[in-house]
Design a protein around this motif. Structure first.
Motif, PDB file in Angstrom:
ATOM      1  N   GLU A  36      40.574  -0.712 133.147  1.00 20.72           N
ATOM      2  CA  GLU A  36      42.016  -0.976 133.103  1.00 20.72           C
ATOM      3  C   GLU A  36      42.684  -0.127 132.024  1.00 20.72           C
ATOM      4  O   GLU A  36      43.748   0.445 132.245  1.00 20.72           O
ATOM      5  CB  GLU A  36      42.289  -2.454 132.856  1.00 20.72           C
ATOM      6  N   ALA A  37      42.047  -0.019 130.879  1.00 20.60           N
ATOM      7  CA  ALA A  37      42.593   0.812 129.801  1.00 20.60           C
ATOM      8  C   ALA A  37      42.671   2.269 130.259  1.00 20.60           C
ATOM      9  O   ALA A  37      43.665   2.948 129.996  1.00 20.60           O
ATOM     10  CB  ALA A  37      41.739   0.694 128.546  1.00 20.60           C
ATOM     11  N   ALA A  38      41.659   2.735 130.964  1.00 21.66           N
ATOM     12  CA  ALA A  38      41.658   4.114 131.457  1.00 21.66           C
ATOM     13  C   ALA A  38      42.809   4.335 132.437  1.00 21.66           C
ATOM     14  O   ALA A  38      43.507   5.355 132.370  1.00 21.66           O
ATOM     15  CB  ALA A  38      40.322   4.439 132.117  1.00 21.66           C
ATOM     16  N   ARG A  39      43.025   3.374 133.339  1.00 21.56           N
ATOM     17  CA  ARG A  39      44.132   3.508 134.309  1.00 21.56           C
ATOM     18  C   ARG A  39      45.484   3.527 133.598  1.00 21.56           C
ATOM     19  O   ARG A  39      46.365   4.309 133.940  1.00 21.56           O
ATOM     20  CB  ARG A  39      44.101   2.360 135.315  1.00 21.56           C
ATOM     21  N   MET A  40      45.653   2.655 132.618  1.00 20.08           N
ATOM     22  CA  MET A  40      46.933   2.585 131.917  1.00 20.08           C
ATOM     23  C   MET A  40      47.184   3.849 131.097  1.00 20.08           C
ATOM     24  O   MET A  40      48.304   4.347 131.050  1.00 20.08           O
ATOM     25  CB  MET A  40      46.986   1.351 131.023  1.00 20.08           C
ATOM     26  N   LEU A  41      46.156   4.370 130.468  1.00 21.28           N
ATOM     27  CA  LEU A  41      46.328   5.586 129.665  1.00 21.28           C
ATOM     28  C   LEU A  41      46.573   6.810 130.539  1.00 21.28           C
ATOM     29  O   LEU A  41      47.117   7.809 130.058  1.00 21.28           O
ATOM     30  CB  LEU A  41      45.123   5.800 128.751  1.00 21.28           C
ATOM     31  N   ALA A  42      46.194   6.723 131.804  1.00 17.50           N
ATOM     32  CA  ALA A  42      46.452   7.834 132.728  1.00 17.50           C
ATOM     33  C   ALA A  42      47.931   7.905 133.114  1.00 17.50           C
ATOM     34  O   ALA A  42      48.410   8.950 133.550  1.00 17.50           O
ATOM     35  CB  ALA A  42      45.583   7.698 133.974  1.00 17.50           C
ATOM     36  N   LEU A  43      48.641   6.798 132.936  1.00 18.35           N
ATOM     37  CA  LEU A  43      50.081   6.777 133.229  1.00 18.35           C
ATOM     38  C   LEU A  43      50.837   7.481 132.111  1.00 18.35           C
ATOM     39  O   LEU A  43      50.376   7.543 130.977  1.00 18.35           O
ATOM     40  CB  LEU A  43      50.574   5.338 133.344  1.00 18.35           C
ATOM     41  N   GLY A  44      52.001   7.977 132.426  1.00 18.79           N
ATOM     42  CA  GLY A  44      52.836   8.624 131.417  1.00 18.79           C
ATOM     43  C   GLY A  44      53.290   7.623 130.364  1.00 18.79           C
ATOM     44  O   GLY A  44      53.394   6.418 130.636  1.00 18.79           O
ATOM     45  N   PRO A  45      53.579   8.093 129.147  1.00 14.75           N
ATOM     46  CA  PRO A  45      53.970   7.184 128.066  1.00 14.75           C
ATOM     47  C   PRO A  45      55.266   6.415 128.324  1.00 14.75           C
ATOM     48  O   PRO A  45      55.507   5.401 127.685  1.00 14.75           O
ATOM     49  CB  PRO A  45      54.111   8.083 126.840  1.00 14.75           C
ATOM     50  N   SER A  46      56.069   6.857 129.263  1.00 17.06           N
ATOM     51  CA  SER A  46      57.315   6.128 129.542  1.00 17.06           C
ATOM     52  C   SER A  46      57.180   5.184 130.736  1.00 17.06           C
ATOM     53  O   SER A  46      58.133   4.476 131.069  1.00 17.06           O
ATOM     54  CB  SER A  46      58.458   7.118 129.785  1.00 17.06           C
ATOM     55  N   HIS A  47      56.010   5.147 131.357  1.00 17.61           N
ATOM     56  CA  HIS A  47      55.814   4.286 132.535  1.00 17.61           C
ATOM     57  C   HIS A  47      55.878   2.812 132.123  1.00 17.61           C
ATOM     58  O   HIS A  47      55.224   2.393 131.170  1.00 17.61           O
ATOM     59  CB  HIS A  47      54.458   4.598 133.176  1.00 17.61           C
ATOM     60  N   PRO A  48      56.665   2.008 132.841  1.00 18.81           N
ATOM     61  CA  PRO A  48      56.817   0.592 132.483  1.00 18.81           C
ATOM     62  C   PRO A  48      55.496  -0.182 132.471  1.00 18.81           C
ATOM     63  O   PRO A  48      55.313  -1.068 131.632  1.00 18.81           O
ATOM     64  CB  PRO A  48      57.764   0.040 133.550  1.00 18.81           C
ATOM     65  N   ALA A  49      54.572   0.134 133.374  1.00 18.23           N
ATOM     66  CA  ALA A  49      53.290  -0.586 133.401  1.00 18.23           C
ATOM     67  C   ALA A  49      52.476  -0.300 132.144  1.00 18.23           C
ATOM     68  O   ALA A  49      51.778  -1.185 131.629  1.00 18.23           O
ATOM     69  CB  ALA A  49      52.488  -0.209 134.649  1.00 18.23           C
ATOM     70  N   ARG A  50      52.569   0.920 131.638  1.00 24.05           N
ATOM     71  CA  ARG A  50      51.840   1.246 130.405  1.00 24.05           C
ATOM     72  C   ARG A  50      52.430   0.481 129.229  1.00 24.05           C
ATOM     73  O   ARG A  50      51.706  -0.006 128.370  1.00 24.05           O
ATOM     74  CB  ARG A  50      51.865   2.746 130.151  1.00 24.05           C
ATOM     75  N   TRP A  51      53.744   0.364 129.186  1.00 21.65           N
ATOM     76  CA  TRP A  51      54.393  -0.389 128.113  1.00 21.65           C
ATOM     77  C   TRP A  51      54.025  -1.871 128.212  1.00 21.65           C
ATOM     78  O   TRP A  51      53.783  -2.523 127.199  1.00 21.65           O
ATOM     79  CB  TRP A  51      55.906  -0.198 128.155  1.00 21.65           C
ATOM     80  N   GLU A  52      53.980  -2.407 129.417  1.00 25.59           N
ATOM     81  CA  GLU A  52      53.629  -3.819 129.588  1.00 25.59           C
ATOM     82  C   GLU A  52      52.180  -4.058 129.173  1.00 25.59           C
ATOM     83  O   GLU A  52      51.869  -5.066 128.523  1.00 25.59           O
ATOM     84  CB  GLU A  52      53.850  -4.258 131.037  1.00 25.59           C
ATOM     85  N   TYR A  53      51.287  -3.149 129.521  1.00 28.05           N
ATOM     86  CA  TYR A  53      49.889  -3.260 129.111  1.00 28.05           C
ATOM     87  C   TYR A  53      49.795  -3.228 127.583  1.00 28.05           C
ATOM     88  O   TYR A  53      49.089  -4.041 126.982  1.00 28.05           O
ATOM     89  CB  TYR A  53      49.078  -2.126 129.736  1.00 28.05           C
TER      90      TYR A  53
END
Length: 71
Positions: A36-53
């Motif tokens: 899950e951490a790998a998937r979230m870090l693959a998202l751009g820094p402005s992606h809402p899902a990354r911020w929620e994670y």
């Protein structure tokens, strides 16, 4: 403000400093094999899902600190 969280009427919001701190924690989790951490870090820094994670990681850190014995 603790762990990069600020309390709002709707709950906790993550500050930029909190996002950075949580992102470092996610990098450590990714190195330990957390998918899950790998998937979230693959998202751009402005992606809402990354911020929620990152917000969830910050809340988890805050909760763990609060429930430590001796506090």
């Amino acid at each position: 403000m603790r762990h990069g969280l600020v309390e709002t009427p709707d709950g906790y919001e993550l500050t930029l400093q909190g996002f950075q701190r949580a992102s470092r924690r996610a990098q450590g989790l990714r190195q330990q094999g957390d998918e899950e951490a790998a998937r979230m870090l693959a998202l751009g820094p402005s992606h809402p899902a990354r911020w929620e994670y990152a917000r969830c990681l910050a809340i988890d850190s805050f909760t763990a600190e609060v429930y430590q014995p001796g506090i």
